[in-house]
Scaffold this motif. Sequence first.
Motif, PDB file in Angstrom:
ATOM      1  N   SER A 154       0.805  -1.197  -0.026  1.00  0.00           N
ATOM      2  CA  SER A 154      -0.012  -0.048  -0.035  1.00  0.00           C
ATOM      3  C   SER A 154       0.850   1.346  -0.038  1.00  0.00           C
ATOM      4  N   GLY A 155       0.746   2.016  -0.826  1.00  0.00           N
ATOM      5  CA  GLY A 155       1.333   3.354  -0.895  1.00  0.00           C
ATOM      6  C   GLY A 155       2.298   3.264  -1.967  1.00  0.00           C
ATOM      7  N   HIS A 156       2.482   2.407  -2.525  1.00  0.00           N
ATOM      8  CA  HIS A 156       3.639   2.197  -3.554  1.00  0.00           C
ATOM      9  C   HIS A 156       3.064   2.577  -4.803  1.00  0.00           C
ATOM     10  N   ASN A 157       3.706   3.689  -5.576  1.00  0.00           N
ATOM     11  CA  ASN A 157       2.757   4.187  -6.949  1.00  0.00           C
ATOM     12  C   ASN A 157       3.603   3.412  -8.112  1.00  0.00           C
ATOM     13  N   THR A 158       4.777   2.806  -7.946  1.00  0.00           N
ATOM     14  CA  THR A 158       5.093   2.425  -9.200  1.00  0.00           C
ATOM     15  C   THR A 158       5.543   0.831  -9.084  1.00  0.00           C
ATOM     16  N   VAL A 159       5.133   0.385 -10.275  1.00  0.00           N
ATOM     17  CA  VAL A 159       5.395  -1.159 -10.383  1.00  0.00           C
ATOM     18  C   VAL A 159       6.304  -1.405 -11.566  1.00  0.00           C
ATOM     19  N   SER A 160       7.407  -1.981 -11.273  1.00  0.00           N
ATOM     20  CA  SER A 160       8.389  -2.534 -12.572  1.00  0.00           C
ATOM     21  C   SER A 160       8.015  -4.016 -12.781  1.00  0.00           C
ATOM     22  N   TRP A 161       8.420  -4.377 -13.788  1.00  0.00           N
ATOM     23  CA  TRP A 161       8.748  -5.895 -13.993  1.00  0.00           C
ATOM     24  C   TRP A 161       9.910  -6.056 -14.886  1.00  0.00           C
ATOM     25  N   TYR A 162      10.240  -7.236 -14.454  1.00  0.00           N
ATOM     26  CA  TYR A 162      11.772  -7.807 -14.891  1.00  0.00           C
ATOM     27  C   TYR A 162      11.554  -9.308 -15.352  1.00  0.00           C
ATOM     28  N   GLN A 163      12.309  -9.736 -16.318  1.00  0.00           N
ATOM     29  CA  GLN A 163      12.501 -11.081 -16.773  1.00  0.00           C
ATOM     30  C   GLN A 163      14.017 -11.770 -16.421  1.00  0.00           C
ATOM     31  N   GLN A 164      13.973 -12.664 -15.622  1.00  0.00           N
ATOM     32  CA  GLN A 164      15.288 -13.141 -15.224  1.00  0.00           C
ATOM     33  C   GLN A 164      15.388 -14.687 -15.692  1.00  0.00           C
ATOM     34  N   ALA A 165      16.126 -14.627 -16.793  1.00  0.00           N
ATOM     35  CA  ALA A 165      16.532 -16.189 -17.320  1.00  0.00           C
ATOM     36  C   ALA A 165      17.439 -16.905 -16.509  1.00  0.00           C
ATOM     37  N   LEU A 166      17.518 -18.012 -16.576  1.00  0.00           N
ATOM     38  CA  LEU A 166      18.350 -18.835 -15.495  1.00  0.00           C
ATOM     39  C   LEU A 166      19.804 -18.614 -15.625  1.00  0.00           C
ATOM     40  N   GLN A 209      21.203 -15.685 -15.108  1.00  0.00           N
ATOM     41  CA  GLN A 209      21.366 -14.219 -15.365  1.00  0.00           C
ATOM     42  C   GLN A 209      20.911 -13.191 -14.824  1.00  0.00           C
ATOM     43  N   GLY A 210      21.082 -11.968 -14.855  1.00  0.00           N
ATOM     44  CA  GLY A 210      20.674 -11.150 -13.870  1.00  0.00           C
ATOM     45  C   GLY A 210      19.385 -10.657 -14.419  1.00  0.00           C
ATOM     46  N   PRO A 211      18.368  -9.975 -13.704  1.00  0.00           N
ATOM     47  CA  PRO A 211      16.893  -9.453 -14.327  1.00  0.00           C
ATOM     48  C   PRO A 211      17.142  -8.561 -15.371  1.00  0.00           C
ATOM     49  N   GLN A 212      16.395  -8.656 -16.247  1.00  0.00           N
ATOM     50  CA  GLN A 212      16.222  -7.415 -17.283  1.00  0.00           C
ATOM     51  C   GLN A 212      14.939  -6.762 -17.176  1.00  0.00           C
ATOM     52  N   PHE A 213      15.071  -5.535 -17.364  1.00  0.00           N
ATOM     53  CA  PHE A 213      13.909  -4.677 -17.108  1.00  0.00           C
ATOM     54  C   PHE A 213      13.232  -4.771 -18.208  1.00  0.00           C
ATOM     55  N   ILE A 214      11.768  -4.894 -18.037  1.00  0.00           N
ATOM     56  CA  ILE A 214      10.618  -4.967 -18.996  1.00  0.00           C
ATOM     57  C   ILE A 214      10.020  -3.643 -19.111  1.00  0.00           C
ATOM     58  N   PHE A 215       9.246  -3.130 -18.125  1.00  0.00           N
ATOM     59  CA  PHE A 215       8.695  -1.884 -18.195  1.00  0.00           C
ATOM     60  C   PHE A 215       8.320  -1.423 -16.714  1.00  0.00           C
ATOM     61  N   TYR A 223       3.781   3.947 -13.568  1.00  0.00           N
ATOM     62  CA  TYR A 223       3.621   4.843 -12.462  1.00  0.00           C
ATOM     63  C   TYR A 223       2.169   5.425 -12.501  1.00  0.00           C
ATOM     64  N   ARG A 224       1.399   5.207 -11.570  1.00  0.00           N
ATOM     65  CA  ARG A 224       0.125   5.841 -11.305  1.00  0.00           C
ATOM     66  C   ARG A 224      -0.643   5.174 -12.395  1.00  0.00           C
ATOM     67  N   GLU A 225      -0.656   3.961 -12.892  1.00  0.00           N
ATOM     68  CA  GLU A 225      -1.224   3.267 -14.049  1.00  0.00           C
ATOM     69  C   GLU A 225      -1.001   3.701 -15.510  1.00  0.00           C
ATOM     70  N   GLU A 226       0.252   4.324 -15.462  1.00  0.00           N
ATOM     71  CA  GLU A 226       0.713   4.618 -16.911  1.00  0.00           C
ATOM     72  C   GLU A 226       1.894   4.193 -17.024  1.00  0.00           C
ATOM     73  N   GLU A 227       2.134   3.622 -18.202  1.00  0.00           N
ATOM     74  CA  GLU A 227       3.487   3.189 -18.664  1.00  0.00           C
ATOM     75  C   GLU A 227       4.553   4.296 -18.471  1.00  0.00           C
ATOM     76  N   ASN A 228       5.609   4.084 -17.766  1.00  0.00           N
ATOM     77  CA  ASN A 228       6.381   5.135 -17.591  1.00  0.00           C
ATOM     78  C   ASN A 228       7.979   4.829 -18.221  1.00  0.00           C
ATOM     79  N   GLY A 229       8.140   3.801 -18.568  1.00  0.00           N
ATOM     80  CA  GLY A 229       9.236   3.442 -19.372  1.00  0.00           C
ATOM     81  C   GLY A 229       9.481   2.181 -19.783  1.00  0.00           C
ATOM     82  N   ARG A 230      10.283   1.744 -20.747  1.00  0.00           N
ATOM     83  CA  ARG A 230      10.281   0.215 -21.428  1.00  0.00           C
ATOM     84  C   ARG A 230      11.502  -0.285 -21.691  1.00  0.00           C
ATOM     85  N   GLY A 231      11.951  -1.161 -21.582  1.00  0.00           N
ATOM     86  CA  GLY A 231      13.206  -1.935 -21.839  1.00  0.00           C
ATOM     87  C   GLY A 231      12.995  -2.296 -23.242  1.00  0.00           C
TER      88      GLY A 231
END
Lengths: 112, 111
Positions: free
Chosen positions: A27-39, A41-47, A50-58
Amino acid sequence: ETGVTQSPTHLIKTRGQQVTLRCSSQSGHNTVSWYQQALGQGPQFIFQYYREEENGRGNFPPRFSGLQFPNYSSELNVNALELDDSALYLCASGEDSYNEQFFGPGTRLTVL
Amino acid sequence: GENVEQHPSTLSVQEGDSAVIKCTYSDSASNYFPWYKQELGKGPQLIIDIRSNVGEKKDQRIAVTLNKTAKHFSLHITETQPEDSAVYFCAASMNGYALNFGKGTSLLVTP
């Protein structure tokens, strides 16, 4: 525990199918990011949302899409699944883009 | 885009020894450098971070150093304990949220 939950924990799909993964932020977190982590490997930024709008994409194609809802839940949708989409998908939430991102435990997706 | 290199890929130390993990980044615009610890079956957990206006930061047994000129940063863990065993990731970001991760270091601390 970070207070970020994801469902399901594991999922098996076949090539060409569509999948929806879910994340519940603190609760109170306005941002959510998604990452893909292959076996192994480090996570890769998907998008990020922020407040229901896409704010950036990998570097991910448009068949990866997302939604963020006012109740601090969010979704990652992947269409036309490919074998290479098999990975651990992580969501991370934060108060805003400039503070700590708290990761969930991930959803392990296997595409056959 | 940003490229983050991390070394070593595996590191084995004896309990009580120090561990050092090094990362380099390519984009001079990066200004946020977090370190994450990932245990088996869990998501990454932030253990320490540093911003580009600071050269060093310490939190108990963990410290991070940043050399902006050389574009590298390092994680130092002193007095290692078996529970420090995990995979550690460095990351770099220009905007605070789109984190570019290294490939990880698997740290094993043996009693």
